[in-house]
Scaffold this motif. Structure first.
Motif, PDB file in Angstrom:
ATOM      1  N   GLY A  38      -0.335  -1.986 -33.388  1.00 25.67           N
ATOM      2  CA  GLY A  38      -1.448  -1.212 -32.841  1.00 25.67           C
ATOM      3  C   GLY A  38      -1.821  -0.031 -33.714  1.00 25.67           C
ATOM      4  O   GLY A  38      -3.006   0.227 -33.944  1.00 25.67           O
ATOM      5  N   THR A  39      -0.825   0.671 -34.218  1.00 26.91           N
ATOM      6  CA  THR A  39      -1.138   1.799 -35.093  1.00 26.91           C
ATOM      7  C   THR A  39      -1.710   1.326 -36.434  1.00 26.91           C
ATOM      8  O   THR A  39      -2.559   2.004 -37.013  1.00 26.91           O
ATOM      9  CB  THR A  39       0.109   2.661 -35.341  1.00 26.91           C
ATOM     10  OG1 THR A  39       1.151   1.836 -35.845  1.00 26.91           O
ATOM     11  CG2 THR A  39       0.552   3.344 -34.070  1.00 26.91           C
ATOM     12  N   ALA A  40      -1.276   0.159 -36.904  1.00 27.36           N
ATOM     13  CA  ALA A  40      -1.844  -0.389 -38.135  1.00 27.36           C
ATOM     14  C   ALA A  40      -3.312  -0.758 -37.926  1.00 27.36           C
ATOM     15  O   ALA A  40      -4.149  -0.531 -38.804  1.00 27.36           O
ATOM     16  CB  ALA A  40      -1.046  -1.610 -38.584  1.00 27.36           C
ATOM     17  N   LEU A  41      -3.636  -1.298 -36.770  1.00 24.07           N
ATOM     18  CA  LEU A  41      -5.036  -1.630 -36.477  1.00 24.07           C
ATOM     19  C   LEU A  41      -5.890  -0.370 -36.389  1.00 24.07           C
ATOM     20  O   LEU A  41      -7.041  -0.366 -36.830  1.00 24.07           O
ATOM     21  CB  LEU A  41      -5.136  -2.415 -35.168  1.00 24.07           C
ATOM     22  CG  LEU A  41      -4.806  -3.895 -35.261  1.00 24.07           C
ATOM     23  CD1 LEU A  41      -4.836  -4.523 -33.877  1.00 24.07           C
ATOM     24  CD2 LEU A  41      -5.775  -4.604 -36.185  1.00 24.07           C
ATOM     25  N   LEU A  42      -5.344   0.684 -35.815  1.00 26.32           N
ATOM     26  CA  LEU A  42      -6.099   1.934 -35.730  1.00 26.32           C
ATOM     27  C   LEU A  42      -6.386   2.510 -37.105  1.00 26.32           C
ATOM     28  O   LEU A  42      -7.417   3.147 -37.318  1.00 26.32           O
ATOM     29  CB  LEU A  42      -5.339   2.954 -34.883  1.00 26.32           C
ATOM     30  CG  LEU A  42      -5.341   2.692 -33.380  1.00 26.32           C
ATOM     31  CD1 LEU A  42      -4.486   3.725 -32.662  1.00 26.32           C
ATOM     32  CD2 LEU A  42      -6.761   2.709 -32.842  1.00 26.32           C
ATOM     33  N   ARG A  43      -5.482   2.302 -38.043  1.00 25.51           N
ATOM     34  CA  ARG A  43      -5.708   2.802 -39.402  1.00 25.51           C
ATOM     35  C   ARG A  43      -6.729   1.949 -40.148  1.00 25.51           C
ATOM     36  O   ARG A  43      -7.474   2.455 -40.982  1.00 25.51           O
ATOM     37  CB  ARG A  43      -4.413   2.811 -40.185  1.00 25.51           C
ATOM     38  CG  ARG A  43      -3.474   3.893 -39.762  1.00 25.51           C
ATOM     39  CD  ARG A  43      -2.262   3.888 -40.644  1.00 25.51           C
ATOM     40  NE  ARG A  43      -1.420   5.040 -40.339  1.00 25.51           N
ATOM     41  CZ  ARG A  43      -0.477   5.482 -41.138  1.00 25.51           C
ATOM     42  NH1 ARG A  43      -0.245   4.872 -42.270  1.00 25.51           N
ATOM     43  NH2 ARG A  43       0.243   6.517 -40.792  1.00 25.51           N
ATOM     44  N   ILE A  44      -6.742   0.643 -39.883  1.00 30.84           N
ATOM     45  CA  ILE A  44      -7.615  -0.270 -40.631  1.00 30.84           C
ATOM     46  C   ILE A  44      -9.054  -0.223 -40.123  1.00 30.84           C
ATOM     47  O   ILE A  44     -10.002  -0.191 -40.912  1.00 30.84           O
ATOM     48  CB  ILE A  44      -7.071  -1.708 -40.544  1.00 30.84           C
ATOM     49  CG1 ILE A  44      -5.762  -1.804 -41.307  1.00 30.84           C
ATOM     50  CG2 ILE A  44      -8.068  -2.709 -41.084  1.00 30.84           C
ATOM     51  CD1 ILE A  44      -5.045  -3.112 -41.111  1.00 30.84           C
ATOM     52  N   LEU A  45      -9.226  -0.203 -38.804  1.00 28.84           N
ATOM     53  CA  LEU A  45     -10.570  -0.281 -38.229  1.00 28.84           C
ATOM     54  C   LEU A  45     -11.361   1.000 -38.488  1.00 28.84           C
ATOM     55  O   LEU A  45     -10.801   2.102 -38.426  1.00 28.84           O
ATOM     56  CB  LEU A  45     -10.492  -0.530 -36.718  1.00 28.84           C
ATOM     57  CG  LEU A  45      -9.897  -1.874 -36.310  1.00 28.84           C
ATOM     58  CD1 LEU A  45      -9.769  -1.942 -34.799  1.00 28.84           C
ATOM     59  CD2 LEU A  45     -10.768  -3.011 -36.813  1.00 28.84           C
ATOM     60  N   PRO A  46     -12.654   0.868 -38.766  1.00 31.05           N
ATOM     61  CA  PRO A  46     -13.464   2.075 -38.972  1.00 31.05           C
ATOM     62  C   PRO A  46     -13.668   2.825 -37.652  1.00 31.05           C
ATOM     63  O   PRO A  46     -13.765   2.224 -36.580  1.00 31.05           O
ATOM     64  CB  PRO A  46     -14.781   1.532 -39.507  1.00 31.05           C
ATOM     65  CG  PRO A  46     -14.841   0.133 -39.048  1.00 31.05           C
ATOM     66  CD  PRO A  46     -13.421  -0.352 -38.950  1.00 31.05           C
ATOM     67  N   ARG A  47     -13.745   4.114 -37.743  1.00 25.67           N
ATOM     68  CA  ARG A  47     -13.936   4.948 -36.542  1.00 25.67           C
ATOM     69  C   ARG A  47     -15.422   5.019 -36.191  1.00 25.67           C
ATOM     70  O   ARG A  47     -16.286   5.040 -37.059  1.00 25.67           O
ATOM     71  CB  ARG A  47     -13.397   6.350 -36.778  1.00 25.67           C
ATOM     72  CG  ARG A  47     -11.921   6.352 -37.081  1.00 25.67           C
ATOM     73  CD  ARG A  47     -11.398   7.768 -37.183  1.00 25.67           C
ATOM     74  NE  ARG A  47     -10.019   7.760 -37.621  1.00 25.67           N
ATOM     75  CZ  ARG A  47      -8.995   7.819 -36.782  1.00 25.67           C
ATOM     76  NH1 ARG A  47      -9.205   7.858 -35.500  1.00 25.67           N
ATOM     77  NH2 ARG A  47      -7.775   7.813 -37.260  1.00 25.67           N
TER      78      ARG A  47
END
Length: 53
Positions: A38-47
């Motif tokens: 989940g934290t890896a996805l938060l880093r990869i996805l654009p805000r």
């Protein structure tokens, strides 16, 4: 001859592990893996940024 001994010992090991709490360790490990994913996805996805009017 050896198949009966192996099956009996394997059955004893699997039933013994259920009572020692090893399953809780696997649940903790799975939870940590999900948290890391989940934290890896938060880093990869654009805000999403709000546009000022």
């Amino acid at each position: 001859m050896y198949q009966k001994i192996g099956a009996a010992s394997a059955a004893g090991v699997t039933s013994g592990l259920a009572f020692t709490g090893v399953n809780a360790m696997w649940l903790l490990l799975a939870g940590f893996a999900l948290l890391a994913a989940g934290t890896a996805l938060l880093r990869i996805l654009p805000r999403v940024r709000e546009q000022s009017r």
